[in-house]
Write a protein that holds these residues in place. Sequence first.
Motif: not given
Length: 418
Positions: A220, A391, A394-395, A398, A414-415, A418
Motif C-alpha cells: 500500500d 468507487d 472498488r467496493k 473488496y 488495500k488501496d 484510492l
Amino acid sequence: MRVLVLGGGGREHAIGWRLKKDYKEGEFFFAPGNAGTEKIGINLSINPEDPYEVASICAELKIDFIFVGPENPLAKGVVDILTEEGRLCFGPTKKGAMLESSKVFAKKIMEEAQIPTAKFSIYSIDDFKTGKLKTDKLTPPVVIKASGLCAGKGTFVCKTKEQIDEAIRRIFVEREFGDEGNQIVVEEFLDGKEISYFALCVKNQFKTIGFAKDYKRLLDGDEGPNTGGMGSYSPVEYGDEKLREKVENKIIKPLMKKLTEKEIEFTGILYAGLMIGKDGEPYVLEFNTRLGDPEAQVILPLIKNNFFEVILKALSEEKIEDIKMENHALCVVMSSEGYPSKYKKGTEINIKNEEGENFIIFHAGTKRENSKLISSGGRVLNIVGIGKSKDEARKIAYDIIEREISFPNSHFRKDIGL
Ligand code: AMP
Ligand code: GLY
C-alpha cells in the motif's frame, strides 16, 4: 472456429473469457492456460515460447485463430511462423514486437518520428568495457534500462550515484539479464502521473481502446518492491478525451506513419506506458506490443462492441470499428506469500462463486489437483469488480475478496483505486 490463446496468466484468462463471451460457439484452447481457462476450453501443456511447438500443435488441432497474450512468444516470432503457415493471428510479427523487445529500437523510432519521450543516450557493453561509458558523468536522477525483454525487471530509476553504479553493475558486470542487457538506454527522469494507453491495430491502422492505471509496487502507498502488477482500474480520471486526442495525434499516428515508412506492419495491441508531465503533455516511457497484465482484466470487460468480431472484421477488411467502453472496472490481485521473491506454492484455495453480474474472478497462477484448486504461481487471483463508478467497482472487488474467497496467507493491496 477453433481458437488458441497463448499464455497462462490473468490476462490470458481475461482474453479467453472475453472471446468466449463474444463467440459462444467457438472451441477454445489455451497454452498453457490455468485452472480458470480450463472452464472455457482445453489447456495444452506446450511451451508457448517455442514457435515450432506452437505451430505443430496448431496444425494438429486445426486451429483457425491465435491470440497471443504475452511478449516473449511475439519476440520469438510466433506470429511470423503461424502466418507463413496460413493461420490467422492477432499479434505483431517479430519486427513489430521490437517496439517492446528492444528499447533501443523503440527510442530510435520515437526520435525519428518526433514522438515526445525522455531525452536519452544509448550505450553497449563494449562502451562500458572500453570506458566510453563514464558512469561518474551521469548525474542522478536518471533512469537506466536494459534494452531487451527482462520481465519488467530491467528498469532502474536511479536517484543516487550509488544506484547508478548498482544498475550498471547488475546489467554489465553481473549480466543479470544476459544478452537482453547488451545495450542500455540512459534516460532523463520524468516527473508526473503515469497512465497506460491501449490501441487495437491492424496493419498500421488503429483505434483507441482506452486507458487504465496499474499498481506496480507490492505494498500500500506504492511501497515495497516492484511486481508484475498488484491491481488496476479503468477508465482513469485523467484519461479523458483531450488526452486521447493528444496521444493519438502526437504519439500513435506518427508512430504508425514511421512504421509504414520502414515497411514494418503492426497488427495487435499497442500499449503505451505514458508519463503525463507537469505540462499536461503525454511522454512515452515505453511501448509494449500486447495487453497489460492486470490492465487487460479491467479493459476487456468494459468493451461494449463484440470485441472478437471487431478483430476478425479488422483482419479481413482492414477497417477497424470504433471501440466503445462502458462502466468502470477495478482489479485487485491476490498473490502468494513471499511474492515477488521466493514464494509459497500449493496452498488450497476455495472460491464460492467465480462470476456474478458485477464481478469476475480471473485466475493467474492456479491449477487443479485431485479436483482441488491450488496456488501455483506468484500472482494467483485477479478480483474484478464492475460498477457505475470507480468507487462502486472498488467496493464490489473488496467485498468479493471477503465474501467469496478463502486463500490462506495470501497478500493483496488495500488501496487499489484510492
Ligand atoms: P519501463 O520499463 O520503461 O516501463 O519503466 C518501468 C517504470 O519505471 C515505469 O512505469 C516508471 O514508473 C519508471 N520509469 C521509466 N522511465 C522513466 C522515466 N524516464 N522517468 C521516470 N520514471 C520512469
Ligand atoms: N502491467 C504492466 C505490464 O503488463 O507490463
